[in-house]
Design an enzyme around this catalytic site. Structure first.
Site, PDB file in Angstrom:
ATOM      1  N   CYS A  61       0.851  -1.177   0.000  1.00 26.76           N
ATOM      2  CA  CYS A  61       0.000   0.000   0.000  1.00 26.76           C
ATOM      3  C   CYS A  61       0.896   1.239   0.000  1.00 26.76           C
ATOM      4  O   CYS A  61       1.886   1.321   0.715  1.00 26.76           O
ATOM      5  CB  CYS A  61      -0.945   0.076   1.175  1.00 26.76           C
ATOM      6  SG  CYS A  61      -2.161  -1.235   1.203  1.00 26.76           S
ATOM      7  N   ARG A 113       4.252  -0.658  -4.555  1.00 28.73           N
ATOM      8  CA  ARG A 113       3.845  -1.062  -3.210  1.00 28.73           C
ATOM      9  C   ARG A 113       2.514  -1.817  -3.205  1.00 28.73           C
ATOM     10  O   ARG A 113       2.094  -2.356  -2.176  1.00 28.73           O
ATOM     11  CB  ARG A 113       3.721   0.161  -2.298  1.00 28.73           C
ATOM     12  CG  ARG A 113       4.997   0.972  -2.193  1.00 28.73           C
ATOM     13  CD  ARG A 113       4.795   2.159  -1.293  1.00 28.73           C
ATOM     14  NE  ARG A 113       4.655   1.760   0.088  1.00 28.73           N
ATOM     15  CZ  ARG A 113       5.654   1.593   0.919  1.00 28.73           C
ATOM     16  NH1 ARG A 113       6.895   1.788   0.522  1.00 28.73           N
ATOM     17  NH2 ARG A 113       5.442   1.231   2.163  1.00 28.73           N
ATOM     18  N   TRP A 134      -2.705  -2.887  -1.764  1.00 30.12           N
ATOM     19  CA  TRP A 134      -2.374  -4.319  -1.834  1.00 30.12           C
ATOM     20  C   TRP A 134      -3.293  -4.958  -0.804  1.00 30.12           C
ATOM     21  O   TRP A 134      -3.093  -4.788   0.393  1.00 30.12           O
ATOM     22  CB  TRP A 134      -0.902  -4.537  -1.486  1.00 30.12           C
ATOM     23  CG  TRP A 134      -0.413  -5.940  -1.720  1.00 30.12           C
ATOM     24  CD1 TRP A 134       0.118  -6.444  -2.866  1.00 30.12           C
ATOM     25  CD2 TRP A 134      -0.390  -7.012  -0.755  1.00 30.12           C
ATOM     26  NE1 TRP A 134       0.452  -7.761  -2.689  1.00 30.12           N
ATOM     27  CE2 TRP A 134       0.158  -8.146  -1.404  1.00 30.12           C
ATOM     28  CE3 TRP A 134      -0.776  -7.139   0.568  1.00 30.12           C
ATOM     29  CZ2 TRP A 134       0.327  -9.361  -0.775  1.00 30.12           C
ATOM     30  CZ3 TRP A 134      -0.613  -8.366   1.207  1.00 30.12           C
ATOM     31  CH2 TRP A 134      -0.069  -9.457   0.532  1.00 30.12           C
ATOM     32  N   ASN A 173      -1.980   2.406   5.421  1.00 33.59           N
ATOM     33  CA  ASN A 173      -1.085   1.309   5.068  1.00 33.59           C
ATOM     34  C   ASN A 173      -0.800   0.546   6.354  1.00 33.59           C
ATOM     35  O   ASN A 173      -0.377   1.152   7.332  1.00 33.59           O
ATOM     36  CB  ASN A 173       0.210   1.892   4.468  1.00 33.59           C
ATOM     37  CG  ASN A 173       1.291   0.850   4.273  1.00 33.59           C
ATOM     38  OD1 ASN A 173       1.005  -0.327   4.115  1.00 33.59           O
ATOM     39  ND2 ASN A 173       2.542   1.278   4.283  1.00 33.59           N
ATOM     40  N   GLY A 174      -1.070  -0.766   6.354  1.00 35.63           N
ATOM     41  CA  GLY A 174      -0.816  -1.563   7.558  1.00 35.63           C
ATOM     42  C   GLY A 174      -2.029  -2.404   7.889  1.00 35.63           C
ATOM     43  O   GLY A 174      -2.907  -2.611   7.050  1.00 35.63           O
ATOM     44  N   GLU A 182      18.022 -17.816  -5.324  1.00 29.16           N
ATOM     45  CA  GLU A 182      17.534 -16.522  -5.800  1.00 29.16           C
ATOM     46  C   GLU A 182      17.145 -16.608  -7.284  1.00 29.16           C
ATOM     47  O   GLU A 182      16.152 -16.012  -7.711  1.00 29.16           O
ATOM     48  CB  GLU A 182      18.605 -15.447  -5.567  1.00 29.16           C
ATOM     49  CG  GLU A 182      18.305 -14.082  -6.153  1.00 29.16           C
ATOM     50  CD  GLU A 182      17.043 -13.417  -5.603  1.00 29.16           C
ATOM     51  OE1 GLU A 182      16.469 -13.925  -4.628  1.00 29.16           O
ATOM     52  OE2 GLU A 182      16.645 -12.393  -6.165  1.00 29.16           O
ATOM     53  N   LYS A 216      13.559 -15.508  -8.704  1.00 28.43           N
ATOM     54  CA  LYS A 216      13.431 -14.448  -9.726  1.00 28.43           C
ATOM     55  C   LYS A 216      12.552 -14.931 -10.868  1.00 28.43           C
ATOM     56  O   LYS A 216      11.664 -14.231 -11.317  1.00 28.43           O
ATOM     57  CB  LYS A 216      14.843 -14.107 -10.218  1.00 28.43           C
ATOM     58  CG  LYS A 216      15.048 -12.738 -10.741  1.00 28.43           C
ATOM     59  CD  LYS A 216      15.253 -11.686  -9.666  1.00 28.43           C
ATOM     60  CE  LYS A 216      14.346 -11.788  -8.522  1.00 28.43           C
ATOM     61  NZ  LYS A 216      14.475 -11.000  -7.415  1.00 28.43           N
ATOM     62  N   GLU A 234       8.786 -15.438  -9.720  1.00 29.72           N
ATOM     63  CA  GLU A 234       7.985 -14.262  -9.376  1.00 29.72           C
ATOM     64  C   GLU A 234       7.583 -13.440 -10.598  1.00 29.72           C
ATOM     65  O   GLU A 234       6.501 -12.895 -10.625  1.00 29.72           O
ATOM     66  CB  GLU A 234       8.601 -13.407  -8.254  1.00 29.72           C
ATOM     67  CG  GLU A 234       9.937 -12.805  -8.480  1.00 29.72           C
ATOM     68  CD  GLU A 234      10.506 -12.076  -7.252  1.00 29.72           C
ATOM     69  OE1 GLU A 234       9.775 -11.723  -6.321  1.00 29.72           O
ATOM     70  OE2 GLU A 234      11.728 -11.842  -7.248  1.00 29.72           O
ATOM     71  N   HIS A 285      17.625 -37.615  -4.395  1.00 31.74           N
ATOM     72  CA  HIS A 285      16.851 -38.056  -3.229  1.00 31.74           C
ATOM     73  C   HIS A 285      15.365 -37.753  -3.368  1.00 31.74           C
ATOM     74  O   HIS A 285      14.664 -37.647  -2.366  1.00 31.74           O
ATOM     75  CB  HIS A 285      17.414 -37.425  -1.954  1.00 31.74           C
ATOM     76  CG  HIS A 285      18.814 -37.887  -1.651  1.00 31.74           C
ATOM     77  ND1 HIS A 285      19.111 -39.191  -1.355  1.00 31.74           N
ATOM     78  CD2 HIS A 285      19.996 -37.224  -1.648  1.00 31.74           C
ATOM     79  CE1 HIS A 285      20.418 -39.315  -1.156  1.00 31.74           C
ATOM     80  NE2 HIS A 285      20.982 -38.137  -1.340  1.00 31.74           N
ATOM     81  N   LYS A 342       6.365  -4.820  -3.354  1.00 35.45           N
ATOM     82  CA  LYS A 342       7.801  -4.740  -3.086  1.00 35.45           C
ATOM     83  C   LYS A 342       8.098  -4.589  -1.603  1.00 35.45           C
ATOM     84  O   LYS A 342       9.030  -5.168  -1.078  1.00 35.45           O
ATOM     85  CB  LYS A 342       8.397  -3.569  -3.856  1.00 35.45           C
ATOM     86  CG  LYS A 342       9.901  -3.552  -3.763  1.00 35.45           C
ATOM     87  CD  LYS A 342      10.513  -2.731  -4.844  1.00 35.45           C
ATOM     88  CE  LYS A 342      12.007  -2.874  -4.849  1.00 35.45           C
ATOM     89  NZ  LYS A 342      12.445  -4.207  -5.303  1.00 35.45           N
TER      90      LYS A 342
HETATM   91  C1  G6P Z   1       9.037  -8.691  -0.949  1.00 39.32           C
HETATM   92  C2  G6P Z   1       9.669  -8.463  -2.297  1.00 39.32           C
HETATM   93  C3  G6P Z   1      10.973  -9.248  -2.412  1.00 39.32           C
HETATM   94  C4  G6P Z   1      11.898  -8.884  -1.262  1.00 39.32           C
HETATM   95  C5  G6P Z   1      11.222  -9.117   0.092  1.00 39.32           C
HETATM   96  C6  G6P Z   1      12.041  -8.552   1.233  1.00 39.32           C
HETATM   97  O1  G6P Z   1       8.558  -9.981  -0.857  1.00 39.32           O
HETATM   98  O2  G6P Z   1       8.779  -8.826  -3.332  1.00 39.32           O
HETATM   99  O3  G6P Z   1      11.609  -8.923  -3.637  1.00 39.32           O
HETATM  100  O4  G6P Z   1      13.059  -9.647  -1.350  1.00 39.32           O
HETATM  101  O5  G6P Z   1       9.953  -8.438   0.120  1.00 39.32           O
HETATM  102  O6  G6P Z   1      12.101  -7.164   1.103  1.00 39.32           O
HETATM  103  P1  G6P Z   1      13.199  -6.271   1.791  1.00 39.32           P
HETATM  104  O7  G6P Z   1      12.809  -4.875   1.452  1.00 39.32           O
HETATM  105  O8  G6P Z   1      13.111  -6.543   3.263  1.00 39.32           O
HETATM  106  O9  G6P Z   1      14.520  -6.658   1.241  1.00 39.32           O
END
Ligand code: G6P
Length: 609
Positions: free
Chosen positions: A2, A27, A74, A100-101, A482, A486, A489, A505, A604
């Site tokens: 948000c 956001r 969001w 937001n929250g 990672e 990537k 997502e 396994h 994000k």
């Molecule tokens: C969200 C984002 C990720 C990020 C994670 C942690 O899930 O989509 O890309 O790695 O938050 O965010 P931060 O700001 O704590 O690195």
């Protein structure tokens, strides 16, 4: 999670609010809205979907007025819909709020207010705030907000517009970011400085429990008891273009290409005369020798950066390192005391789970060191020590430069601690320091045309897969976690990463004709083990794409495709393989027509638990 924007000034608020919302769209982007006050009336427009939908809806008929608030959502409580989107109005329409929250005690407040005759339109927790403000309002907004703060439980950043104060916005926060931008005859309230960066570079961060009262020519601040407090704006010397695409198709691609500069800032600038300098972070030998372990805590990609860091730090420092997901850490009754160093990683510095983990580690007596990108964010301010990654604003939801700079900073920490502990030879120290000093050049080299074209070629070839596996050993396994995240997502292809030796396994049962496995093959000491694992995949007629170091490029003889990274130290290869696989994920998502910068369901900055 948000985004909030508020504007008060001399110009029409609507276009400024919508422009701000576009910058905050990372956001949350399931719905949005604005509320503007003019001649004693608050006009609200809301829309489901991206900000573009709100922009289209207001084109030529945006509410007029020079004061207003906006929100990009969001969803947490209630599905994305116009009714559930913000701003929410009080029962009598005199107040509008954006939030937001999560208000944890909203059900209780809602029941109480419903009993008093208030009617609720939405399923959200946020609407409660608007009605509660009306209920508590005593003619003095600051006093009203002190009462509001006492009633609300949970996390919140709230901006408030009210007809009784037609020239003033109000804001409160707890555990969610809120910033006041100080402009020229205009002021802003925002979740992130990027939303107002084109109009001001001076910002004041609200702390938990503080109240802001913002008009066009002044911003006043109060503590939770309503007593005035003095807060000085900080100047952020960031180019407003950092929040623009600057000619690139997507923010993600732009940010991939910004990595040489970001790593230069995060890593090279901290190495002088082949010695690592960790800004103001000082470790002494006795402290490090007394450590029983290091905990690295983060979420998502930050957690994955931690795993790369663990591999490096344990190898060099011989201290056990645990890497823990922040959301698990906080409820796991962690075994932590003053002999634990807790490294907290977060690009945004605002992730709710990570903030909670940091606070718990501190409470348990651990020294805390934060690796953060956003300057003066909650985690940066609350940790005992902070090392910024200086990656610059990252707008694409899928992190790229945020992640690689975190890894770079972890390398610096590991190397410096090993020097102090005496667990690395002078020769090896100088070797790694020298390599780190060149890491940004190696990243630039990784972004050469051949690599980019190969990433595109294989992305085109494999973009229709339903499932892709990633395998690697040691640092490659850490990096593959990672890489898989990537890909999934942004392309929505199911992707999983496995330690290559673990494949047999269980997961190998999923390998069939033309299943794609991406094998990271940069660890020389593990070459032959990887070769066997790759052959096991080939024996089941699976396809293998290798991402190999130059030394290991001989693997080409048994794979279906290969991309090589520039020559580099095996321990540092995760940064380079990350860049290759970011490109691969990007082009796969592009080929599949995905919304690369704003993948479905994601946000994000995740400021709820
Ligand atoms: C969200 C984002 C990720 C990020 C994670 C942690 O899930 O989509 O890309 O790695 O938050 O965010 P931060 O700001 O704590 O690195």
């Amino acid at each position: 999670m948000c985004g909030i924007i508020g504007y008060v000034g001399k110009e029409q608020a609507s276009p400024i609010l919508i422009d701000g919302l576009k910058k905050l769209e990372y956001r949350g982007y399931d719905s949005s809205g604005i509320a503007v006050l003019d001649n004693g009336v608050i006009s609200t427009v809301k829309s489901v979907g991206k900000i573009a939908a709100l922009e289209a809806k207001t084109a030529g008929k945006a509410p007029s007025g020079t004061i207003g608030i906006g929100h990009t959502r969001w969803a947490t409580h209630g599905k994305p819909s116009e009714i559930n989107s913000h701003p929410h109005s009080s029962h009598d329409g005199r107040f509008a709020i954006v939030h937001n929250g999560i208000i944890e005690n909203y059900a209780e407040i809602k029941a109480e207010l419903t009993g008093l005759g208030y009617t609720f339109k939405s399923e959200t927790d946020s609407e409660t705030i608007a009605h509660l403000i009306q209920h508590l309002y005593c003619g003095d907004m600051v006093k009203t907000l002190t009462m509001l703060i006492k009633r609300l439980k949970g996390a919140y950043a709230v901006a408030i517009l009210g007809t009784d104060s037609p020239n003033t916005l109000y804001a409160i926060r707890k555990d969610n970011p809120l910033i006041v931008g100080i402009g020229n005859n205009e002021n802003f309230i925002t979740s992130d400085i990027t939303a107002a960066l084109s109009r001001t570079h001076d910002f004041v961060r609200l702390n938990d429990g503080e109240i802001a009262m913002v008009s066009a020519d002044e911003a006043k601040f109060f503590n939770s008891d309503g007593r005035p407090i003095k807060k000085t704006p900080a100047h952020y010397d960031i180019d407003a273009r950092a929040a623009e695409k600057d000619g690139y198709d997507h923010f993600m691609l732009k940010e991939i290409y910004e990595q040489p500069h970001a790593i230069d800032m995060a890593v090279r600038t901290r190495i002088k005369n082949k010695l690592v300098h960790l800004d103001n972070v000082k470790f002494d030998k006795a402290y490090l020798e007394g450590l029983t372990k290091i905990d690295i805590v983060g979420c998502g990609s930050a957690y994955h950066a931690g795993i790369v860091g663990k591999t490096f730090i344990e190898k060099l420092c011989r201290i056990p390192v645990d890497c823990i997901l922040a959301s698990e850490y906080i409820y796991s009754d962690p075994i932590v005391d003053e002999r634990t160093l807790t490294v907290v990683i977060s690009q945004s510095g605002e992730t709710a789970d990570t903030v909670a983990a940091l606070r718990l580690a501190k409470k348990l007596g651990s020294r805390t060191l934060a690796i953060v990108n956003v300057v003066n964010s909650t985690i940066a301010v609350d940790a005992d020590d902070v090392l910024y990654t200086y990656a610059g604003p990252e707008i694409a939801v899928a992190t790229t430069k945020g992640y690689t700079t975190q890894v770079g900073v972890l390398y610096l920490i590991g190397l410096e601690m090993a020097r102090i502990l005496g667990t690395v030879t002078e020769k090896r120290y100088a070797e790694i320091a020298g390599r780190l000093e060149q890491l940004h050049d190696k990243v630039a080299e990784t972004l050469n045309n051949t690599t980019v074209n190969l990433a595109k070629k294989y992305a085109d070839k494999y973009a229709d897969k339903h499932c892709i596996f990633f395998i690697g050993r040691g640092a490659d396994y850490a990096a593959s976690l990672e890489a898989a995240l990537k890909l999934k997502e942004i392309s929505y292809i199911h992707a999983e990463s496995y330690a290559a030796g673990e494949l047999k396994h269980g997961t190998i049962s999923l390998i069939e004709k033309s299943t794609l496995t991406i094998a990271l093959t940069t660890q020389s000491a593990l070459y032959h083990k990887m070769e066997s694992n790759i052959k096991a995949v080939k024996a089941r007629e699976g396809d293998v794409l290798a991402v190999a170091s130059r030394t290991n490029s001989k693997i080409n003889y048994c794979v279906d495709g290969m991309i090589t990274i520039p020559e580099c130290d095996d321990d540092l290869s995760p940064v380079l393989t990350a860049v290759v696989l970011q490109l691969f994920a990007y082009y796969v998502a592009k080929k599949r027509g995905c919304d690369i910068d704003k993948p479905r369901n994601l946000a994000k900055s995740v400021t709820v638990e």
